[in-house]
Design an enzyme around this catalytic site. Sequence first.
Site: not given
Ligand code: BGC
Length: 757
Positions: A228
């Site tokens: 993530d």
């Molecule tokens: C979120 C993800 C997301 C990623 C990219 C993170 O903060 O938890 O779900 O895909 O950011 O934006």
Amino acid sequence: MNIDKILEEMTLEEKASLCSGEGFWHTKPIERLDIQKIMMSDGPHGLRKVNEERDCVTDESIEAVCFPTASALACSFDRDLIEKLGKALGDECQAEGVAVILGPGANIKRSPLCGRNFEYFSEDPYLSTEIASAYIKGVQSRGVGTSLKHFALNNQENRRMSISAEVDERTLREIYLASFEGAVKNAKPWAVMCSYNRVNGVYASENPKLLSDILRNEWGYKGLTVSDWGAVDNRVNGIKAGLDLEMPSSQGKNDKFIVEAVRLGKLYIKDVDKCVRRILELIDKYEDGKKSNVIWDKEKHHKLAAKIESECMVLLKNEDNILPLDRSKKIAFIGKFAESPRYQGGGSSHINSYKVTSALKAVKDICKVTYAEGYKIDEDKTDDKLLSEAVQAAKNCEIAVLFVGLPDLFESEGYDRSHLRLPECQLELIKKVREVNENTVVVLHNGSAVEMPFAEDVKGILEAYLGGQAVGQAEVDILFGKKNPCGKLAETFPRKLSDNPSYLNFPGESDRVRYQEGIFVGYRYYDKKEIEPLYPFGYGLSYTSFEYKNIDISKNEMNDDEEVTVTVTVKNTGKVKGKEIVQLYVSNEQSSVIRPIKELKGFEKVTLNPGEEKKIVFVLDKRSFAYYNTDISDWYTEYGKYNILVGASSRDIRLKTYIYVAPTNKIRVEYTLNSTGGDVMSTETGKELFKEFLKDVNAGINSGSDTSESDEQMTLAMYNELPLRAMVSFSDNENLTREKLSQLVRRLNIVINSDLF
Ligand code: BGC
């Protein structure tokens, strides 16, 4: 792409550099080796492709279509519909040059307070994994990838980047991982995104048990794992654990650690190679399926968003058949959300919608309604002028339709809710409107369950969830009967927050949250504790009615390596066409382990014209009956009678049958002198051997016929809780020696386990 050759030619620095992104959304290109960069974008309910040139996290994204969010989608219980949505998103990705869309999210809704529940499907792992599979299959059929997220146990926003989710193994497997497992095995996402949090103390981004042992070795996953955004703590440990790609860029800092660790002999190059290979495979797959001529039609996708939402909304109450609305009556739409609906949640999934259809706009094609704003969205304070205008509008009409729900401030990615109430100003509005008009209908816009103190007082309640940019169209279609509601709740709505199973342990203390409720999440808990929810899991009304009949099962006994077929007939007994979601639950009431009263193991959605009936077929296999047995670290089916319950909701079971299932290969049992009489007597053979022993040593059961049946039962009941060793010290019977008991233990271990060989 000849990946073997490229791997041979790559320098250590190039390999390390490929293991993290370039900027926020791309992998790194390596021109010397003709390795292209690819782009990833959020997700999941629309395309949030940000300005590629500036490549910044906060940048405005392209104009796109916002579809209903996951919390709504799951209520469709419709695999085909979700696959269609996936295909539309896949086309958008192809057209926009996006290789992987970052979704879907398959985390379990542990608490309705989780600010990000709108991005998750359900409290039930089977429903969640089925819907996730359909989404993944749809997107990937278009030659682009998905990234199933957030693996695993990201069930709250509070301290999401540091909290440790402390969960026992059985709960982990049966609830939280099961929600990913089916999707990984059946739909094979191109990528799996690890979560921010720690799981039992270890960051998901460097967790070998999750990323390698379970995901790859047990589930056979061959795709890429990605962090993530910002989830990496120790990159070297991440590589060892099987985390292939770090996103976004760490400005080369973590790449240097990888190089250094290999040079110092602290990291095997073969582990780096595995990650690099999987990154190259993903790039290759995308390049292979890339199409240059895909165009996507925004209007068409907007219409699809309306259609999908109309199949997701859940009709919770319809007293006196107030719905569908009679357009010849005087109707008022009240509440700001009628004019500017809340249709998506905040955070990384936020779509730059190219247009929004509100209910107020959509209703213009149907009839004239009066409108009163009623409340302000940006602060929870009653505006007296707006309130009195709304009450006046309610007085002057025959039916008042209230559009209410949670404002952005109440729920979003990044923070949790602190209560389940609607804003006070909206509650007051509902109360005041209801006082002057008994024909009141409430339409709800929220990402997760809310308390409804007004549920008894109003005549109709329609749950729209966060229904995407065409939500208003879908609402009007349902309210006026152009479409028949056919969604059912994918989560339990409790009467009050404190009824929720995680209530005492959410969001945890400092950096630790204990999942004390174990496997009793959602309806599994409300069933077991006999707590009446406000609206149960699987519940939803229709403008027609359905009859369930003729349950049939292909056999009443099966081995656990076989399958069994259950069929039921469902008939539309009403006057309009409708769709019914037929649910199958399995229940083992006599289990030797603690189990839920029942668990969802099948569902089908069926379309029926008035008077029409159809046969519905469910296939159940070993997994439908098994629990996760931590003694053997595997799924295990216990011998016994299992009830098969088919119904219209988790609290509306209409038909019942049963099957006896043979156990999974027997587990080796190890008796010792510390085993209790009850342990020994848990099998028929053990009981016989024990009774024989008691007779031999004359310990409460005599060899002659002078022991009455009730005496024998009392003696055995006494031994039930007693460790064998204690029989010696508690008795002055000289025949009863430790040696004799040791002989009994040896005999038991041989005889009871003899079937294993
Ligand atoms: C979120 C993800 C997301 C990623 C990219 C993170 O903060 O938890 O779900 O895909 O950011 O934006």
